[in-house]
Each structure stands twice: as structure tokens, then as C-alpha cells.
Design an enzyme around this catalytic site. Structure first.
Site, mmCIF file in Angstrom:
data_model
loop_
_atom_site.group_PDB
_atom_site.id
_atom_site.type_symbol
_atom_site.label_atom_id
_atom_site.label_comp_id
_atom_site.label_asym_id
_atom_site.label_seq_id
_atom_site.Cartn_x
_atom_site.Cartn_y
_atom_site.Cartn_z
ATOM 1 N N CYS A 1 0.798 -1.218 0.000
ATOM 2 C CA CYS A 1 0.000 0.000 0.000
ATOM 3 C C CYS A 1 0.837 1.278 0.000
ATOM 4 C CB CYS A 1 -1.011 0.006 1.126
ATOM 5 S SG CYS A 1 -0.342 -0.346 2.715
ATOM 6 N N VAL B 1 -0.126 4.487 -2.245
ATOM 7 C CA VAL B 1 -0.580 5.773 -1.727
ATOM 8 C C VAL B 1 0.230 6.925 -2.320
ATOM 9 C CG1 VAL B 1 -0.779 7.197 0.335
ATOM 10 C CG2 VAL B 1 -1.491 4.843 0.403
#
Lengths: 480, 452
Positions: A125, A129
Site C-alpha cells: 500500500c 498511496v
């Protein structure tokens, strides 16, 4: 706050009792923000398992390093095998400046140290992001000489905050086809059926699929085929790449005469890509757990290829039916709670219903509304399924409340269910992923007719064991 | 691939400073492997064994989904710490921010699970989307009657050790010294960096009891939150795993004047040495005498019990690949069983650990520098050890190369600390090295049908 304060005043025993009450169950089901004892993993873990199925492929996590260590640990513990993976160890600098430098250096080091035939890059992630552009980064890495220009690299975006491990499996699978399969040669086909297992951490299942399809006389490729990576024979040599689908067969995938997907929910995007975009003859079946689901699988194969089901498999079916008849008194009328991945639950529920078992609670943390409809249809088709509650998006703490307020005879799910089973004082039959506290379960198939025999054996014998361990002397018996 | 120990001057290359991560814990190279975990994991290692607290992970499913109850730190009471608690951040939370969800989650857990405190862990995701952990914890704190403690160690900060340090900081700033114990004991001590893996701590408690020393608090194995709050009233700190809680003992020394000693409870030699050091630190003649008696008695007992195992193991050669205190303590422990250490390495140790290890090992022994799977395989091939003592991620590599393997990290089920732990350890080593699976079954299939 009033009820909260009240909870604080209770003694330990009172709290324990309160946790088991219907009132607590209601509060528990009103829980919004907190997930307790979740029963899912994240996208990159699924992507990693998918990538392990290609021969010579090194899975490469683009993101911070802890993720990769966690995935490896989880897969290590379930498979009891080494799991090759690298990470490009992004840190604070990368958060500020982007992860390109890490990717370029990481690909170079990975290529030199591990000598893969291909690399499958997927994100955790952190990289998602900050918005790293994998396509551009990989091109720049090739330009920078990290890997040769024509070195095969597949890449997938697998943010952990979307979907679960089954989504990640799907994304990586689609990425393999998009990045590394040659375009389709018109109407010509290579005459092979491509069998796609979906997120399945049982090498035993993969072997069973290959055996069944081969028994039908169908030329096939399993794609991806992590059988050897998950369960390689002991030779005294450690091989980083113990096998898998050959690169050439991946490259030729879009010329397949057909695709059959063994799971629905872990292949949603790939299925659409193969069937609707590539216009390849494609079928998806319910995971062939139990006799009916296996029948349907074999009939789908027959329909796709025109090959008859051989007598050998009919005999095998007969043995499975025989084992089900022998065991029916132990399973009929027993109440079950189940949790796990959607495809597994769909198959298992069908199996339990055909044995006369009563599914009472089904918890699917990573299920969708479509899954709810599909499993409801399976339940509705049998009188044994009429009282089952289906709980999508719920966790194992919800399951605990269900078990305490509406007890069942057995819990079926992965090792994470052992806390629930202990609290509810019922046996846990371990099926699913991960299984970290039993040996070899992943090596025996739970699919196909042999899988049905295995399931019947596990479930019935667990009940029998329980009677032997708990019954008073006057009921202790040699025969059961 | 290897650095000869005698040529490596650790003092020059790795200044032992109080600040920052230990220099020897070199940053993982991109693409070299996936052996090291992250700062988040390091924080969980230290704080998770606080058994009656709730541990809420503010992040995507990756971080808690893969890590709840995964370390084998045992509890004699509350089981709350084992629950997997997470905000399970999803796409919408990433877009709109997860603070509100976090506050609600803290309130939910504090209300319904009766924790003594709530530890809230940042992750890469929550840190990157800009969620203010401290702010959310303050907001939640206003609504719940137990301490809400933010732990800001997202994975991208770096290696596990950094997370350990952050946790030490959190404990020092927000937990230790916030309550007073009932009464005081003349010989009250803390263990720092003992996580009660597989019940290790419980192997040491009988000895403490026998010599009359009281364990005020253990940071953090089998810890109760309220005991940790009173840790500042102990008279002595025993740094069991020096890995990265050194910062904590040093700060406790400064602020509360608690001296510290380092110790290990692996093996007879180190157990006795540490017990003796505790007694001597107090300087009480009776305590010293009691301790000497206890040591004499237990050493004789233990040596007699492990003798049969030692007899078989004498002369075997091992490779040791672990972290922290175990790097040096295991060298001595293996020696007690007659096993020589050929090579040692660690990913997470401090320079101090390395210096100690160096002093204990044969000057010709090697330090493993390349911690990747590839490096490890080369090592096995070159050294052909009789035994590998390491952690779970190495286990199956070792198995594939037919090398007996003993898990020494958190993947094990057996406690090895204290005198009793030594007996367990000796049995486990013997069971590992002498298993028939290494011999008989590794012969190739008899092609001519001629079974020997």
C-alpha cells in the site's frame, strides 16, 4: 457511554458471561469501525502466491520491507516450504521522493542475486498511496540497465486497502496475461485447455485438477501452477525455482482452445479479460468440493472439449458416494459454522448439504453482495440450508457471538478459528488458508471425488473422536 | 560473502552511540531479500505481550491480518492481547482519512473489551495518508477511562530495531512511573526485553523465587499494564534482550537512578552468571550466599541431566543465525553441549551483541554478512554444519538442504530459558540432530531394487 461504563464495572467472570450473551451479540454486530480477529489477508499476499506458479519467476514486492517478511512468514507457516520473495525496502526517503530509485536498484540486485527467468512486481500500500507509476519505473529500470531490455517483467497494482488476497491473486493473474502473453493469433488455437486454479494454497488440489483433466484425455496447461513451489520433493538441493508453468506456455495462453476457472471470486477480473476481451471459450465452475460440484466440473470439461468422462472416474465417483453413505450417520443433522474465502465456502456448503449437514452460520470477511446471492441460492436448493445465516464482511469476533448464542456442533475454517472453537467448546476442522498448527493438511486434496472422501473422513472421524474422548465409561464402545 | 571476525574491528566501524539505530543493523538492500521485518513489527514485538491491553492496528488488513497472535508470547492471565484488532482501512478511508474511524474503533474496544490500556499502532498507510495518530488518541482519550497510547512506528521508518526503540520510548514516556506499587521489596528487579516466548520467563521465575528476588515487572513478556506502571520502583534493571531496549534502561537509569546490568538466561553458564550478577549488584551478603547455594545446586543437577545429551553432541558443528541476546548467549549454550559454532550472523543485533559474540567465538569463525537466502545457501554449502540454529524464515531452507534445524526465535513451542530450559534445549537439540530423517531417507531410491 452508560453501557460502556457499566462494562467497566463488571468483574472478569461477569464480562466473560456478558460476552456470550445475546445483548452483546447485538452490540457486536453494531460494531462499525473496529475489525476483531479478521479472516482475510491483503492483496500482495495473493499476488505473491499467484506469481510463485510461473517457472523461474521471482516475486518482487514494491513497497516497504515488513510486508514482504509478513507474507513470507504466513506462507512459510502454511506450506512449510521456503518462499522466495524480495522487496525493494522502501523507507521514508521513498515516501518523499517516490520509490523509483528503490525499484531500479531492487530489480538490479534481485536479477543478479537470484537469477530469475522473470520477475513479477506487485505493490504494497505504501507505493500505492504515493502513486508510483510502475509502468514508467520499470521502463526506466530497463533503460538504466537493471535487467536486460527484453527481460520479462509482469507488474500489478495490488493496494492492500482494496479487496483482499483473492483480489490480489486476480490482479496478478490478469497482469501476467497482459504483460507476458503473446497476442492471440486469430482463430488458431494451440489445442490446450488452460486450467486456472484461483487463490488455492493446497498443492493437493492443484495436483488433483491435473489428474482429473488428464484422466479425461484433455491436453492442458495449469496456469499458474504453484504445485511444485508449494510442495517440492526433497532432493537435498534447495532450488529457488522448483517448477511451475513454463514461460512458453504462459506466452501462448491467449491461443488456448479454452480456459476453465476453478474459482469465481478470486478470478473476477481475469475471467472478464479472458472471456470478454480476448473472446476465448471460457467456463467458470464452483470449486469442485463434494460430489455434485465435482460432477458439474467434469461435465463442464466434457461440454468444452467433447471428451467423455472415462469409466475410471465413474468408479472413483462410486467410491466417493460409498464413503459418503458409510459416513452419513455421523454428519446428517449436525450443525456447522463455516468461515473462509468465498469460493471455498461456496463449494463446502454444497458438500455439507449433500451430506445432510446443516450449515447454521457462514462468515465471509472478504465476500461481496454477489457472493451472498450465490451462496443463498445454494442454501435455498436444500431443506438443510433453510436456517443458515450468511454474514458477509464480518470477522471472527462476530463468529464468536454467533457460536455463543446459537451453538453448533462443529466449526470449519482455517487455524485462526481455533480461538472460537475453544471458547465454544466445539471441534475445529481445519480447511482453508492459513493452516499453521497442523501438518500436511494442504497436501491432501479437498476437491474432486478424492477430496470428497478426504472431507468425509476428516469430519466424521473428528465427531467420532470427540465421542471417544468425552463419553462416560458406560457408553464407551469399541465400534462407532 | 564472509568477514573474518579477527579482521573486523567493530568498534571503529560501528561507534556505540546512544542515538539512532545501531549501525550494524545495516539497512536492507532493495531486492536482496525479504528477511527483515519492519519498524511496525518491531513495535509489536515489544508491546504486544502486554497481555491485558488492547492493541489496535490503524492500517490496512495487511498489517494486522498477517500478524495477530503470531509471536508465541505466552500469558499466565489475560488473553486480550492476542486478539487481532484493526481499523482495516479501505479505499474510502484512504480518500477521506481514517481518523474518525480510529477514534470510534478505540472507543468500541475500550468499551467492550475491558482493556487496562489501548495501544494504537500507526502503519505505513495511516502515516502516509496523514492521519494524526496523537490527535486521534487524544480525542478518544476524552471518551474512555483507560490510557490510550499512540505508537508511531510505521513500517517505512526502517528495520525492526527502530520499532523496538520507539516502543521503549513510548513505555518510558507514557507508562512507566504512572502508578506506585503497593509496598516495596528490597530486591525488586525488572526484566527488560524478555518476551516470554513459549514461556521462557516462567523458566527463570523459580530461580528468582529461590534466591528471594522479586520481579517487579517484565518488559514485556506476560506483562500486566499496571505492573509496568510501577516499573520505576524496581531497584535494578536486567536487560535481557539488549537488542534495542537499551534506550529504555539508559533513560530509566538517568531519570529514576535504576542501575542496569545485562544478562541472559540461555544456558547454564549465562543463567548462573546473570543470577550472580543480580545478587552482586544488590551487594547483600545473604542474597549472595543464597544465590551461590542455588547456583551450585542447580548447576550440578542440570549438568547431570544434560550429560547424556552432551555425550552424543560433543564435536558437532553449528551455524548460528539469530538476533539480539541470542547471538552471544547461544554461543555459550551450544558450547555447554559440546557444540562448536562455525559461523554466526544476525540481522537485528546491536554492536554490543556483535562484540560479545566475537569475544566468545573462535577467531577463525565467521560472521555472516550476506543475510539473503542466496547468501545463506552458500554458507550451508561451504560449511556443511551439523546443525543450524535460527528463526522460522530460515527453517525450510535448512530442511531442503538436509541440515538439522532448530528454531530459536518466536516460532518455537518450547521454552529454553533458565536451568530447566537448558534441559529442554538439550533434548530439543539432540532430537533435531539425531533424527533418523536426516540419514536413512536421504539415500537415493535403490534403482536396482536392492534395498540396503
Amino acid at each position: 457511554m452508560s453501557e460502556n461504563t457499566c462494562a467497566y464495572r463488571q468483574s472478569k467472570e461477569e464480562v466473560a458471561e456478558w460476552l456470550n450473551s445475546p445483548e452483546y451479540r447485538e452490540m457486536n454486530f453494531n460494531r462499525k469501525a473496529l475489525s476483531i480477529n479478521p479472516s482475510k489477508a491483503c492483496q500482495p499476499l495473493g499476488a505473491l502466491l499467484c506469481a510463485l506458479g510461473i517457472e523461474g519467476c521471482l516475486p518482487f514486492v514494491h513497497g516497504s520491507q515488513g510486508c514482504a517478511a509478513y507474507f513470507r512468514n504466513t506462507l512459510n507457516r502454511h506450506l512449510r516450504e521456503p518462499v522466495p520473495t524480495v522487496s525493494d525496502s522502501m523507507t521514508e526517503d521513498s515516501a518523499v521522493f517516490g520509490g523509483q530509485a528503490n525499484l531500479i536498484e531492487g530489480l538490479k540486485n534481485a536479477y543478479q542475486v537470484y537469477k530469475p527467468q522473470m520477475i513479477a512486481v506487485f505493490t504494497s500500500c505504501m507505493a500505492e498511496v504515493i502513486g508510483d507509476d510502475l509502468n514508467a519505473f520499470i521502463a526506466n529500470a530497463r533503460n538504466a540497465g537493471s535487467v536486460p531490455r527484453d527481460f520479462p517483467i509482469a507488474f500489478a497494482q495490488t493496494p492492500s486497502f482494496v479487496g483482499s488476497h483473492i483480489t490480489g491473486w486476480d490482479n496478478m493473474f490478469k497482469a501476467l496475461l497482459q504483460s507476458l502473453a503473446d497476442p492471440r493469433h486469430g482463430r488458431w488455437t494451440n489445442g490446450r485447455l488452460y486450467v486456472v486454479p484461483g487463490f488455492d494454497a493446497y498443492p493437493g488440489n492443484l495436483r488433483e485438477y491435473k489428474r482429473l483433466v488428464s484422466a479425461m484425455g484433455i491436453p492442458m496447461t495449469m496456469l499458474p501452477d504453484a504445485t511444485e513451489a508449494m510442495d517440492s520433493p526433497h532432493t537435498g538441493e534447495y532450488r529457488i525455482y522448483p517448477g511451475g508453468t513454463p514461460m512458453a506456455e504462459l506466452a501462448d495462453a491467449l491461443n488456448a482452445s479454452g480456459f476453465i476457472f476453478m474459482q469465481r471470486y478470486s478470478t473476477v477480473g481475469s475471467y472478464k479479460f479472458v472471456k470478454n476481451v480476448q473472446k476465448i471459450n471460457t467456463e467458470v465452475v464452483t470449486m469442485p468440493i463434494g460430489i455434485n460440484n465435482t460432477d458439474k466440473f467434469l461435465m463442464a470439461l466434457q461440454e468444452m472439449t467433447g471428451k467423455p468422462i472415462p469409466a475410471e472416474l465413474e468408479k472413483e465417483r462410486g467410491r466417493a458416494v460409498d464413503s459418503a453413505i458409510d459416513a452419513h450417520p455421523y454428519i446428517h443433522g449436525k450443525r456447522f459454522a463455516l468461515f473462509g474465502d468465498p469460493d471455498l465456502l461456496l463449494g463446502l456448503t454444497g458438500f455439507l448439504l449433500e451430506m445432510g449437514g446443516i450449515p447454521a452460520h457462514i462468515v465471509c470477511t472478504n465476500g461481496t453482495e454477489q457472493f451472498r446471492k450465490d451462496i443463498q441460492a445454494v442454501l435455498d436448493a436444500s431443506p438443510f440450508g433453510k436456517d443458515c445465516g450468511v454474514h458477509v464482511g464480518r470477522d471472527l469476533w462476530h463468529m464468536r457471538s454467533l457460536l455463543m448464542t446459537e451453538p453448533v456442533d462443529m466449526l470449519i475454517g482455517d487455524s485462526h478459528g481455533k480461538f472460537n472453537a475453544k471458547d465454544a467448546n466445539i471441534p475445529l476442522v481445519r480447511i482453508g488458508f492459513p493452516i499453521m498448527d497442523r501438518v500436511n493438511l494442504h497436501r491432501s486434496p479437498i476437491v474432486g471425488y478424492q477430496g470428497a472422501i478426504n472431507l468425509v473422513t476428516m469430519i466424521a472421524n473428528t465427531f467420532i473422536d470427540q465421542v471417544d474422548c468425552t463419553c462416560p465409561d458406560r457408553l464407551f464402545e469399541l465400534m462407532r | 560473502m564472509f568477514v573474518n571476525l579477527s579482521k573486523l574491528n567493530l568498534r571503529e566501524e560501528c561507534p556505540l552511540s546512544d542515538k539512532g539505530a545501531p549501525k550494524l543493523c545495516l539497512k536492507a538492500l532493495p531486492g536482496e531479500g525479504a528477511e527483515r521485518s519492519c519498524a511496525f513489527d518491531g513495535a509489536r514485538v515489544v508491546l504486544m505481550p502486554i497481555t491485558d491491553a488492547a492493541h489496535v492496528v490503524h492500517g490496512p488488513i495487511a498489517c494486522a491480518g498477517n500478524s495477530w497472535d503470531n509471536r508465541g508470547a505466552r500469558s499466565s492471565g489475560a488473553q486480550l492481547y492476542r486478539r487481532g484488532l484493526t481499523t482495516d482501512l479501505m479505499e474510502m478511508d484512504v480518500v477521506y482519512g481514517g481518523e474518525k474511524k480510529l477514534i470510534q474503533a478505540i472507543v468500541e474496544v475500550a468499551a467492550k473489551h475491558r482493556p487496562k490500556a489501548v495501544f494504537v499502532y500507526a502503519t505505513c498507510l495511516s502515516a502516509l495518508i496523514g492521519d494524526d495518530l496523537e490527535f486521534a488518541c487524544r480525542q478518544a482519550q476524552a471518551q474512555v477511562p483507560v490510557p490510550v497510547i499512540p505508537v508511531n512506528a510505521p513500517g517505512f521508518l526502517g528495520d525492526k530495531n527502530i520499532g523496538n526503540r520507539v516502543s521503549g520510548e513510548v513505555l518510558f514516556q507514557q507508562v512507566i512511573g504512572t502508578a506506585e506499587p503497593e509496598g516495596s521489596h528490597p530486591f525488586a528487579i525488572n526484566f527488560i526485553g524478555e518476551y516470554n516466548i513459549a514461556g521462557d520467563l516462567w523458566g527463570v521465575l523459580p530461580s528468582l523465587e529461590a534466591i528471594g528476588v522479586k520481579l517487579q515487572s517484565c518488559i514485556s513478556g506476560d506483562a500486566r499494564f499496571d505492573d509496568l506502571r510501577t516499573a520505576h520502583r524496581a531497584k535494578l534493571n536486567i536487560l535481557v534482550c539488549s537488542k534495542s531496549l537499551t534506550n529504555l534502561v539508559k533513560q530509566m537509569e538517568k531519570k529514576y537512578g535504576i542501575p542496569y546490568i545485562e544478562g541472559s538466561f540461555y544456558g547454564i553458564h549465562d543463567t548462573s552468571k546473570t543470577l550472580r550478577a543480580i545478587a552482586e549488584a544488590f551487594g547483600d551478603a545473604d542474597l549472595i550466599a543464597r544465590t551461590e547455594d542455588h547456583i551450585r545446586q542447580k548447576e550440578a543437577e542440570t549438568r547431570a541431566l544434560i550429560a547424556p545429551y552432551r555425550q552424543g553432541l560433543e564435536g558437532k558443528r553449528a551455524v548460528l543465525f539469530t538476533g539480539g541476546v541470542k547471538t552471544w548467549s547461544m554461543v555459550t549454550t551450544l558450547k555447554e553441549l559440546g557444540i562448536e559454532v562455525l559461523a554466526g550472523g544476525t540481522q537485528n543485533s546491536t554492536p554490543e551483541d556483535f562484540l560479545r559474540m566475537k569475544a566468545l567465538m573462535d577467531p577463525e569463525a565467521h560472521i555472516i554478512e550476506d543475510t539473503s537466502a542466496a547468501g545463506f545457501l552458500t554458507l550451508i554449502k561451504e560449511k556443511a554444519p551439523d546443525l543450524i540454529v535460527a528463526g522460522g524464515k530460515t527453517k525450510y531452507l535448512a530442511h531442503k538442504t538436509r541440515t538439522p534445524f532448530l528454531d530459536i526465535n518466536h516460532g518455537r513451542n518450547l521454552p529454553y530459558a533458565g536451568y530447566n530450559g537448558m534441559i529442554t534445549f538439550a533434548k530439543a537439540v539432540a532430537r533435531t540432530v539425531f533424527s533418523p530423517v536426516w540419514e536413512k531417507m536421504q539415500k537415493p531410491f535403490p534403482a536396482g531394487g536392492d534395498v540396503p
